[in-house]
Design an enzyme around this catalytic site. Structure first.
Site, PDB file in Angstrom:
ATOM      1  N   GLU A 262       0.836  -1.199   0.000  1.00 54.82           N
ATOM      2  CA  GLU A 262       0.000   0.000   0.000  1.00 54.82           C
ATOM      3  C   GLU A 262       0.867   1.243   0.000  1.00 54.82           C
ATOM      4  O   GLU A 262       2.004   1.212   0.489  1.00 54.82           O
ATOM      5  CB  GLU A 262      -0.864   0.029   1.277  1.00 54.82           C
ATOM      6  CG  GLU A 262      -1.843  -1.113   1.354  1.00 54.82           C
ATOM      7  CD  GLU A 262      -2.427  -1.293   2.757  1.00 54.82           C
ATOM      8  OE1 GLU A 262      -3.249  -2.199   2.916  1.00 54.82           O
ATOM      9  OE2 GLU A 262      -2.042  -0.537   3.678  1.00 54.82           O
ATOM     10  N   LYS A 264       2.463   4.400   1.437  1.00 56.98           N
ATOM     11  CA  LYS A 264       2.711   4.856   2.811  1.00 56.98           C
ATOM     12  C   LYS A 264       2.552   6.372   2.791  1.00 56.98           C
ATOM     13  O   LYS A 264       3.450   7.106   2.394  1.00 56.98           O
ATOM     14  CB  LYS A 264       4.117   4.458   3.268  1.00 56.98           C
ATOM     15  CG  LYS A 264       4.399   4.839   4.722  1.00 56.98           C
ATOM     16  CD  LYS A 264       5.771   4.366   5.164  1.00 56.98           C
ATOM     17  CE  LYS A 264       5.985   4.434   6.660  1.00 56.98           C
ATOM     18  NZ  LYS A 264       5.776   5.741   7.262  1.00 56.98           N
ATOM     19  N   ARG A 269      -1.491   9.331  11.513  1.00 57.08           N
ATOM     20  CA  ARG A 269      -2.182   8.070  11.703  1.00 57.08           C
ATOM     21  C   ARG A 269      -3.441   8.295  12.526  1.00 57.08           C
ATOM     22  O   ARG A 269      -3.424   9.044  13.500  1.00 57.08           O
ATOM     23  CB  ARG A 269      -1.264   7.106  12.446  1.00 57.08           C
ATOM     24  CG  ARG A 269      -1.825   5.716  12.541  1.00 57.08           C
ATOM     25  CD  ARG A 269      -0.766   4.768  13.059  1.00 57.08           C
ATOM     26  NE  ARG A 269      -1.219   3.409  12.967  1.00 57.08           N
ATOM     27  CZ  ARG A 269      -0.415   2.353  12.981  1.00 57.08           C
ATOM     28  NH1 ARG A 269       0.869   2.522  13.082  1.00 57.08           N
ATOM     29  NH2 ARG A 269      -0.910   1.136  12.895  1.00 57.08           N
ATOM     30  N   ARG A 285      -1.371   8.288  16.796  1.00 52.16           N
ATOM     31  CA  ARG A 285      -0.444   7.168  16.948  1.00 52.16           C
ATOM     32  C   ARG A 285      -0.071   6.973  18.414  1.00 52.16           C
ATOM     33  O   ARG A 285       0.179   5.867  18.857  1.00 52.16           O
ATOM     34  CB  ARG A 285       0.812   7.464  16.128  1.00 52.16           C
ATOM     35  CG  ARG A 285       1.827   6.354  16.136  1.00 52.16           C
ATOM     36  CD  ARG A 285       3.095   6.860  15.485  1.00 52.16           C
ATOM     37  NE  ARG A 285       4.076   5.795  15.382  1.00 52.16           N
ATOM     38  CZ  ARG A 285       4.732   5.280  16.406  1.00 52.16           C
ATOM     39  NH1 ARG A 285       4.493   5.703  17.623  1.00 52.16           N
ATOM     40  NH2 ARG A 285       5.622   4.329  16.209  1.00 52.16           N
ATOM     41  N   GLU A 315      -4.777   6.751   7.413  1.00 49.82           N
ATOM     42  CA  GLU A 315      -3.890   7.898   7.502  1.00 49.82           C
ATOM     43  C   GLU A 315      -4.651   9.126   6.997  1.00 49.82           C
ATOM     44  O   GLU A 315      -5.228   9.095   5.908  1.00 49.82           O
ATOM     45  CB  GLU A 315      -2.645   7.627   6.645  1.00 49.82           C
ATOM     46  CG  GLU A 315      -1.544   8.638   6.794  1.00 49.82           C
ATOM     47  CD  GLU A 315      -0.516   8.291   7.903  1.00 49.82           C
ATOM     48  OE1 GLU A 315      -0.743   7.341   8.677  1.00 49.82           O
ATOM     49  OE2 GLU A 315       0.494   9.005   7.973  1.00 49.82           O
ATOM     50  N   ARG A 432       6.184  -4.105  17.007  1.00 49.66           N
ATOM     51  CA  ARG A 432       6.867  -3.825  15.748  1.00 49.66           C
ATOM     52  C   ARG A 432       7.367  -5.160  15.253  1.00 49.66           C
ATOM     53  O   ARG A 432       8.302  -5.715  15.809  1.00 49.66           O
ATOM     54  CB  ARG A 432       8.022  -2.851  15.961  1.00 49.66           C
ATOM     55  CG  ARG A 432       8.572  -2.268  14.683  1.00 49.66           C
ATOM     56  CD  ARG A 432       9.728  -1.343  14.923  1.00 49.66           C
ATOM     57  NE  ARG A 432       9.371  -0.084  15.549  1.00 49.66           N
ATOM     58  CZ  ARG A 432       8.787   0.945  14.933  1.00 49.66           C
ATOM     59  NH1 ARG A 432       8.475   0.859  13.659  1.00 49.66           N
ATOM     60  NH2 ARG A 432       8.517   2.048  15.578  1.00 49.66           N
ATOM     61  N   LYS A 438       8.042  -1.650   6.108  1.00 53.30           N
ATOM     62  CA  LYS A 438       8.018  -0.393   5.365  1.00 53.30           C
ATOM     63  C   LYS A 438       9.233  -0.299   4.459  1.00 53.30           C
ATOM     64  O   LYS A 438      10.320  -0.765   4.794  1.00 53.30           O
ATOM     65  CB  LYS A 438       7.885   0.803   6.297  1.00 53.30           C
ATOM     66  CG  LYS A 438       8.887   0.872   7.399  1.00 53.30           C
ATOM     67  CD  LYS A 438       8.587   2.055   8.330  1.00 53.30           C
ATOM     68  CE  LYS A 438       9.464   1.996   9.544  1.00 53.30           C
ATOM     69  NZ  LYS A 438       9.236   3.095  10.475  1.00 53.30           N
TER      70      LYS A 438
HETATM   71  P1  ATP Z   1       7.809   6.526  10.694  1.00 55.64           P
HETATM   72  O1  ATP Z   1       8.745   7.106  11.715  1.00 55.64           O
HETATM   73  O2  ATP Z   1       8.488   5.898   9.536  1.00 55.64           O
HETATM   74  O3  ATP Z   1       6.662   7.396  10.330  1.00 55.64           O
HETATM   75  P2  ATP Z   1       6.572   5.122  12.783  1.00 55.64           P
HETATM   76  O4  ATP Z   1       7.624   4.666  13.698  1.00 55.64           O
HETATM   77  O5  ATP Z   1       5.774   6.326  13.130  1.00 55.64           O
HETATM   78  O6  ATP Z   1       7.178   5.282  11.356  1.00 55.64           O
HETATM   79  P3  ATP Z   1       5.862   2.676  11.620  1.00 55.64           P
HETATM   80  O7  ATP Z   1       4.951   1.623  12.024  1.00 55.64           O
HETATM   81  O8  ATP Z   1       7.282   2.352  11.616  1.00 55.64           O
HETATM   82  O9  ATP Z   1       5.566   3.931  12.537  1.00 55.64           O
HETATM   83  O10 ATP Z   1       5.440   3.188  10.192  1.00 55.64           O
HETATM   84  C1  ATP Z   1       4.115   3.130   9.875  1.00 55.64           C
HETATM   85  C2  ATP Z   1       3.489   4.486   9.852  1.00 55.64           C
HETATM   86  O11 ATP Z   1       3.189   4.822   8.521  1.00 55.64           O
HETATM   87  C3  ATP Z   1       2.167   4.408  10.548  1.00 55.64           C
HETATM   88  O12 ATP Z   1       2.281   4.855  11.867  1.00 55.64           O
HETATM   89  C4  ATP Z   1       1.227   5.255   9.724  1.00 55.64           C
HETATM   90  O13 ATP Z   1       1.109   6.525  10.313  1.00 55.64           O
HETATM   91  C5  ATP Z   1       1.924   5.438   8.413  1.00 55.64           C
HETATM   92  N1  ATP Z   1       1.206   4.858   7.251  1.00 55.64           N
HETATM   93  C6  ATP Z   1       0.954   5.498   6.099  1.00 55.64           C
HETATM   94  N2  ATP Z   1       0.319   4.713   5.219  1.00 55.64           N
HETATM   95  C7  ATP Z   1       0.142   3.512   5.817  1.00 55.64           C
HETATM   96  C8  ATP Z   1      -0.437   2.282   5.404  1.00 55.64           C
HETATM   97  N3  ATP Z   1      -0.964   2.120   4.190  1.00 55.64           N
HETATM   98  N4  ATP Z   1      -0.424   1.262   6.298  1.00 55.64           N
HETATM   99  C9  ATP Z   1       0.111   1.413   7.533  1.00 55.64           C
HETATM  100  N5  ATP Z   1       0.679   2.558   7.972  1.00 55.64           N
HETATM  101  C10 ATP Z   1       0.705   3.600   7.126  1.00 55.64           C
END
Ligand code: ATP
Length: 603
Positions: A262, A264, A269, A285, A315, A432, A438
Site C-alpha cells: 500500500e 505509505k 495516523r 499514533r 492515515e 513492531r 516499510k
Molecule cells: P515513521 O517514523 O516511519 O513514520 P513510525 O515509527 O511512526 O514510522 P511505523 O509503524 O514504523 O511507525 O510506520 C508506519 C506508519 O506509517 C504508521 O504509523 C502510519 O502513520 C503510516 N502509514 C501510512 N500509510 C500507511 C499504510 N498504508 N499502512 C500502515 N501505515 C501507514
C-alpha cells in the site's frame, strides 16, 4: 482490611526514585509499594506515579496554571503571594516552593491562613484516596468560578500536607512530576508485585492501555480478571508497527513470496472508533484523543462507513484544495491549534485513506488474518469524496513492487507498506514485527532511514552558542530492558530559533543526575528524564567506545554510534520515548549497511 493507603508511603518511594541512578532500586521500590497497596486504591496509586489522573487518551486535565498553583500555596500557608512568587523566581520549581512554604509555616506559625486554623486542631494524615479524589475534583470543576474552586480545593489539600507531600502534589498539579516512570516500568512492577506473567499484563495493556484499570483488575480479580479485558470501542488499542527493509526482493522473501502493498502516506495516523450511540473518537499514533482537531474526518466516517459500531485505521493526509495533490505532513500541524478549527478545515482539508479494521458490530477482528480483515473493510466502505481505501496492490513480483513504490513516491508518499497475507497475519497490537514492512525512499541512501532518538543529556555551548546547549546526548530505546542507551551527541541541524528555545523546552525534564533508565558512559553537563524525541539523520553507523547502544550485541567494550548526526528539524511530539528507534533497529541498520558496503566493494 485497610481500604486506603497513607500518602506518605508514596512520597517515600517518589523520593527514592528521584534520588537513585539505579534501575533495580527504582523497580524494587515500585513493586513493594504496589504490593502493600490495598486493591481499592491501587489504580489511584498507579495514576499518581504516572503523573496523570487518568490514561492520557481520556484527556482529563487539571487545568490549573502555575500562577494559580502559587496562589493556592499562599492561601494554604498564609505566606503572602508576593513572597511565594519571589520564592518561585528564586527556586524555579513550584514543588520546592510548596515544600518550603509549608516548612516555614510549620516552624513559625502565622495568623490568618487555613493552615494555622487547622494547625491548632489535629491535622489529618493524607491518604492517596483523599489526594486523588481532591485532584479529580480540581479537574472536574468547570464553568463560572471554576478557577477559584480549583484553587480552594488545592489549598485545602496542601493544608493537610507534610512538606514533601506538598512538593509532589504541587509538581503533579503543574504536570511536572516527570519521574521517568513509564508504563513499561509499571508493568514490570505489577508483574513482580503480583507474581504474574508480564506477557499477560502486556497483552491486556495492548488491548486496553489503562494501567490503573489493569492494576485494579489484577489486584481484585487476579489473572482471570486481566484475561477478561477486551477490545472496547472508545478505548484506543496499541497500534501495530512495521519493521523496515531496503529492497523489494528482501521484502517479498521475508513475507513468504507475496504481499499486499500500500502507499505509505505522509500524514497523521488515525485510529477511528464509532460507538453504538453514534459518538466518533479519533486517536493519534500516541493514542491521544485528537477528535477535536478533525471534526470533518469524524463526520466523513459517519457518512462513509456502513456499520453501527467499529474501529478502523487509516492515515489522514493534508490535501491541496486546488489541485487535489498531497501536501506535506507539516501542514497538518495547523490543525493542532485548537481555536479556529473551522478555518483550518477550509484551509487545510484532509482526506482519509483507510488501511485496516479491528472491530465491527461487537466483533473483535484483531485475530483474523489480513485478507479477511480487508474483505470486511471493503464491505463497509461506501463511496465518499474524502474517504477511501489506501492505494494498494497484491503482488509476488519484485519488479511490480518497485514500480508501485516509484509510483507512490511520485504521488508524494514516503514509500510503501508491505503487509503479510499469511494465515498468521493478525493485527499485532503494540508490536513492531515482520508482518508489516516499510520500504521508504531514504532507505536507499547510504544510511537507511531517519531515527527517532530520545534526549537524555546536554552539553553547554560555547562562542555563538554560549548560554544555550551546544549539543544534545541522544539515546535509543531497548524494550527488553526498558532502558535508554546513548548513540550520539548531536549539534548540527538546529536553527537559531531551535537553539534559543531548547533550554526552555528541556527544562521540565532536567534532573541533577543520570536517570536510572539511562545507560551512558558519557557525562553531559546536564541530565534529563527521557521525554523529548527528535528525528535524526546521519552518514553511517559505526562502532564506538563512547556509546552504549548495542554494546551487549558486540564484542569488546564498544557500542554503536551515528556518524555525523544531524537534527532534521522534526520534533517527534507524536512519539513517547518508548516509541523511539530501538537498539535492535539500530543494530539491524548497522548490519544492512555493512551488507551494502560489501556489495559496493565487490568487483
Ligand atoms: P515513521 O517514523 O516511519 O513514520 P513510525 O515509527 O511512526 O514510522 P511505523 O509503524 O514504523 O511507525 O510506520 C508506519 C506508519 O506509517 C504508521 O504509523 C502510519 O502513520 C503510516 N502509514 C501510512 N500509510 C500507511 C499504510 N498504508 N499502512 C500502515 N501505515 C501507514
Amino acid at each position: 482490611m485497610e481500604s486506603d493507603l497513607e500518602f506518605s508511603n508514596i512520597v517515600s518511594v517518589l523520593k527514592l526514585v528521584e534520588a537513585t541512578t539505579q534501575r533495580t532500586v527504582m523497580a524494587k521500590a515500585l513493586s513493594s509499594l504496589l504490593k502493600k497497596t490495598p486493591p481499592q486504591v491501587i489504580d489511584k496509586v498507579v495514576y499518581f506515579l504516572l503523573g496523570s489522573l487518568r490514561p492520557d487518551w481520556e484527556g482529563v486535565e487539571l487545568g490549573l496554571a502555575e500562577r494559580l498553583t502559587l496562589r493556592a500555596i499562599s492561601m494554604a500557608t498564609g505566606l503572602p503571594i508576593k513572597q511565594v512568587e519571589d520564592l518561585y523566581k528564586r527556586l524555579g520549581d513550584a514543588g520546592e516552593v510548596a515544600k518550603r512554604a509549608v516548612e516555614v509555616r510549620r516552624s513559625k506559625g502565622t495568623g490568618g491562613s487555613i493552615f494555622d486554623f487547622i494547625g491548632s486542631q489535629a491535622r489529618r494524615k493524607l491518604t492517596i484516596g483523599k489526594v486523588y479524589d481532591s485532584l479529580m475534583a480540581i479537574a472536574k470543576a468547570s464553568g463560572e468560578g471554576a478557577q477559584d474552586t480549583k484553587v480552594k480545593i488545592l489549598a485545602s489539600l496542601l493544608t493537610d500536607a507534610e512538606p514533601d507531600e506538598a512538593k509532589y502534589i504541587t509538581r503533579f498539579v503543574i504536570g511536572r512530576l516527570r519521574l521517568g516512570v513509564a508504563d513499561m516500568t509499571i508493568l514490570d512492577a505489577l508483574s513482580d508485585a503480583f507474581d504474574v506473567d508480564r506477557d499477560l499484563l502486556e497483552k491486556a495493556y495492548h488491548v486496553y492501555p489503562d494501567l490503573g484499570r489493569i492494576a485494579k483488575a489484577l489486584a481484585e480479580g487476579g489473572e482471570e480478571a486481566v484475561k477478561a479485558i477486551k477490545v472496547t470501542p472508545g478505548v484506543p488499542i496499541q497500534p501495530m508497527l512495521a519493521e523496515r527493509l531496503s529492497s523489494p526482493k528482501e521484502i517479498l522473501n521475508k513475507l513468504g513470496g507475496v504481499a499486499i502493498c500500500e502507499f505509505k502516506y505522509d500524514g497523521e495516523r488515525m485510529q477511528i472508533h464509532k460507538l453504538k450511540d453514534g459518538t466518533v473518537k479519533i486517536f493519534s499514533r500516541r493514542m491521544e484523543d485528537i477528535t477535536n482537531q478533525y471534526p470533518d474526518v469524524a463526520e466523513y466516517v459517519r457518512e462513509a462507513i456502513d456499520a453501527e459500531e467499529f474501529i478502523v485505521e487509516g492515515e489522514g493526509v493534508a490535501i491541496d484544495p486546488d489541485t487535489g495533490e498531497f501536501r506535506p505532513f507539516q501542514e497538518l500541524m495547523h490543525r493542532k491549534r485548537k481555536h479556529n478549527i473551522k478555518e483550518a478545515i477550509e484551509e487545510y482539508p484532509v482526506n482519509l485513506y483507510l488501511f485496516d479494521v479491528m472491530y465491527v458490530n461487537g466483533q473483535d477482528l484483531t485475530d483474523l488474518p489480513l485478507p479477511d480483515r480487508k474483505k470486511i473493510l471493503f464491505s463497509i466502505i461506501k463511496p465518499h469524496e474524502h474517504v477511501r481505501h489506501a492505494d494498494w496492490i497484491i503482488t509476488d513480483d519484485a519488479d511490480a513492487l518497485e514500480k508501485f513504490f516509484l509510483n507512490a513516491i511520485s504521488s508524494g508518499c514516503e514509500g510503501v507498506m508491505c503487509k503479510s497475507v499469511k494465515i498468521g497475519s493478525i493485527y499485532e497490537m503494540g508490536a513492531r514485527g515482520w508482518l508489516w514492512i516499510k520500504y521508504k525512499r531514504d532507505y536507499r541512501s547510504e544510511l537507511s532511514d531517519t531515527m527517532d532518538l530520545v534526549v537524555v543529556g546536554a552539553f553547554w555551548g560555547r562562542g555563538k552558542r554560549a548560554g544555550t546547549y551546544g549539543a544534545l546526548l541522544l539515546a535509543a530505546y531497548d524494550p527488553d530492558t526498558d532502558q535508554f542507551y546513548t548513540v550520539c551527541k548531536v549539534g548540527s541541524g538546529f536553527t537559531d530559533e531551535d537553539l534559543k528555545k531548547l533550554p526552555q523546552m528541556l527544562e521540565p525534564y532536567r534532573i541533577p543526575h543520570r536517570h536510572p533508565r539511562v545507560v551512558s558512559k558519557m557525562e553531559p553537563d546536564v541530565w534529563f528524564t527521557p521525554g523529548m524525541v527528535l528525528e535524526i539523520t546521519g552518514a553511517e553507523i559505526t562502532m564506538s567506545p563512547l556509546h552504549t547502544c548495542c554494546s551487549t550485541m558486540l564484542k569488546g567494550d564498544v557500542g554503536l554510534a551515528i556518524r555525523f548526526p544531524r537534527f532534521t528539524g522534526r520534533y517527534r511530539t507524536d512519539k513517547k520515548p518508548e516509541d523511539a528507534t530501538t537498539v535492535k533497529e539500530i543494530f539491524e541498520m548497522y548490519n544492512s549497511q555493512k551488507k551494502v558496503k560489501l556489495t559496493d566493494q565487490a568487483p
